[in-house]
Design an enzyme around this catalytic site. Sequence first.
Site, mmCIF file in Angstrom:
data_model
loop_
_atom_site.group_PDB
_atom_site.id
_atom_site.type_symbol
_atom_site.label_atom_id
_atom_site.label_comp_id
_atom_site.label_asym_id
_atom_site.label_seq_id
_atom_site.Cartn_x
_atom_site.Cartn_y
_atom_site.Cartn_z
ATOM 1 N N SER A 143 -17.278 18.320 -11.598
ATOM 2 C CA SER A 143 -18.265 17.467 -10.319
ATOM 3 C C SER A 143 -19.704 17.679 -11.201
ATOM 4 O O SER A 143 -19.619 17.964 -12.465
ATOM 5 C CB SER A 143 -18.286 18.192 -9.266
ATOM 6 O OG SER A 143 -18.842 17.610 -8.875
ATOM 7 N N TYR A 157 -17.397 26.337 -3.873
ATOM 8 C CA TYR A 157 -16.617 24.883 -4.611
ATOM 9 C C TYR A 157 -17.936 24.533 -6.007
ATOM 10 O O TYR A 157 -17.101 24.214 -6.938
ATOM 11 C CB TYR A 157 -16.812 24.300 -4.086
ATOM 12 C CG TYR A 157 -16.588 22.801 -4.555
ATOM 13 C CD1 TYR A 157 -15.735 22.335 -4.611
ATOM 14 C CD2 TYR A 157 -18.034 21.542 -5.063
ATOM 15 C CE1 TYR A 157 -14.752 20.859 -5.032
ATOM 16 C CE2 TYR A 157 -17.102 20.194 -5.393
ATOM 17 C CZ TYR A 157 -15.820 20.373 -5.310
ATOM 18 O OH TYR A 157 -15.598 18.659 -5.888
HETATM 19 P P1 NAD Z 1 -8.009 14.161 -2.449
HETATM 20 O O1 NAD Z 1 -8.737 15.429 -1.172
HETATM 21 O O2 NAD Z 1 -8.604 12.935 -1.745
HETATM 22 O O3 NAD Z 1 -7.067 14.632 -3.119
HETATM 23 C C1 NAD Z 1 -6.650 15.562 -3.927
HETATM 24 C C2 NAD Z 1 -5.548 16.099 -3.962
HETATM 25 O O4 NAD Z 1 -4.664 18.014 -5.084
HETATM 26 C C3 NAD Z 1 -5.168 15.840 -2.664
HETATM 27 O O5 NAD Z 1 -3.537 14.879 -3.349
HETATM 28 C C4 NAD Z 1 -4.031 17.689 -2.687
HETATM 29 O O6 NAD Z 1 -2.893 17.632 -1.980
HETATM 30 C C5 NAD Z 1 -3.438 17.924 -3.698
HETATM 31 N N1 NAD Z 1 -4.374 19.411 -3.610
HETATM 32 C C6 NAD Z 1 -4.872 20.466 -3.029
HETATM 33 N N2 NAD Z 1 -4.473 21.511 -3.284
HETATM 34 C C7 NAD Z 1 -3.872 21.218 -3.989
HETATM 35 C C8 NAD Z 1 -2.674 22.277 -4.944
HETATM 36 N N3 NAD Z 1 -3.031 23.559 -4.850
HETATM 37 N N4 NAD Z 1 -1.896 21.980 -5.838
HETATM 38 C C9 NAD Z 1 -2.066 21.256 -6.392
HETATM 39 N N5 NAD Z 1 -2.333 19.607 -5.724
HETATM 40 C C10 NAD Z 1 -3.626 20.205 -5.012
HETATM 41 O O7 NAD Z 1 -9.432 14.497 -3.391
HETATM 42 P P2 NAD Z 1 -9.946 13.951 -4.036
HETATM 43 O O8 NAD Z 1 -12.491 13.723 -3.649
HETATM 44 O O9 NAD Z 1 -9.877 12.788 -4.943
HETATM 45 O O10 NAD Z 1 -10.609 14.910 -5.671
HETATM 46 C C11 NAD Z 1 -9.682 15.607 -6.543
HETATM 47 C C12 NAD Z 1 -11.074 15.503 -7.253
HETATM 48 O O11 NAD Z 1 -12.312 15.539 -7.973
HETATM 49 C C13 NAD Z 1 -10.871 17.142 -7.327
HETATM 50 O O12 NAD Z 1 -11.102 18.859 -8.679
HETATM 51 C C14 NAD Z 1 -12.459 17.356 -6.646
HETATM 52 O O13 NAD Z 1 -12.705 18.647 -6.910
HETATM 53 C C15 NAD Z 1 -12.890 16.540 -7.367
HETATM 54 N N6 NAD Z 1 -14.081 15.780 -7.076
HETATM 55 C C16 NAD Z 1 -14.547 15.361 -5.782
HETATM 56 C C17 NAD Z 1 -15.723 14.552 -5.508
HETATM 57 C C18 NAD Z 1 -15.767 13.324 -4.221
HETATM 58 O O14 NAD Z 1 -16.909 13.637 -3.789
HETATM 59 N N7 NAD Z 1 -14.564 13.551 -3.883
HETATM 60 C C19 NAD Z 1 -16.742 14.860 -6.111
HETATM 61 C C20 NAD Z 1 -16.422 15.255 -7.625
HETATM 62 C C21 NAD Z 1 -15.500 15.946 -8.057
#
Ligand code: NAD
Length: 257
Positions: A143, A157
């Site tokens: 991130s 986080y």
């Molecule tokens: P999201 O919540 O839409 O998707 C995350 C997915 O991970 C979900 O389908 C959830 O069920 C799954 N998940 C959660 N815990 C789990 C586990 N223990 N085992 C298997 N699957 C699991 O979120 P997103 O925004 O698509 O995030 C994806 C990645 O991107 C994450 O690592 C998040 O930290 C990172 N990220 C997101 C952002 C943002 O602004 N959304 C920014 C930087 C990084």
Amino acid sequence: MRLKEKVALITGGSSGIGLETALLFAKEGAKVIIADINDEGGQQAVARIQEQGGTAGYCRADVSSAADCEKMVAFAENVFGKLNILFNNAGIMHNDDGDAVSTEESIWDLTMSINVKGVFFGCKFGIPALRRAGGGSIINTASFVAHLGAATPQIAYTASKGAVLSMTRELAIIHAREGIRVNALCPGPLRTDLLMKFLNTEEKKQRRLVHIPMGRFGEAKEMAAAALFLASDESSYMTGTEFLVDGGITSAYVTPE
Ligand code: NAD
């Protein structure tokens, strides 16, 4: 097609970045395994891929469990014959993650077990499979918070994403001569469930938006496009990078009005 004949495993593929990436990878010819704990979302994603003429399978896997991560890699090899691309993308941002004083130990442990140990387990079981396939590409979702501190605190986080970034660098060095590339994807703030649930008031959203030069949240699709580049042979000389796709937030000192 940019991923023809490739097999790609995507953790957290039921939603957000993982889902958009699964759809895009499949369009580009990859056979996709979605690993998640959201069974309904995962099954729906598989159905959408099949409707668009692609090939996909769903494997329930909690990435904080070693047994589950071993199982998801075995699923890829047993069902699709090999593994070429591993997208360690599953992650959480807990609502009760705050500053160091207010955050409970249980929230810290939960965040680390999914966001950090999940990437470690993905690699622990995925790397032997990539070796058997003659090499491959690993993408770990870190991130922009691995680079910048935020005034809206999320101590566990933020620390977890720093760990993902440094783990990525070491993995890249260790496995470079085996034809395994390892890169981090560092998204900026996105309009996905994960962040919108955390920034749950208009005031909190505006507080974040004011720092983004482009003046908007990113889209999961924009991360999928970046992941596709890192997964494909087009990035063949890239390993150990922190691929920032962040609307300019990490370059900004003062953003335009
Ligand atoms: P999201 O919540 O839409 O998707 C995350 C997915 O991970 C979900 O389908 C959830 O069920 C799954 N998940 C959660 N815990 C789990 C586990 N223990 N085992 C298997 N699957 C699991 O979120 P997103 O925004 O698509 O995030 C994806 C990645 O991107 C994450 O690592 C998040 O930290 C990172 N990220 C997101 C952002 C943002 O602004 N959304 C920014 C930087 C990084």
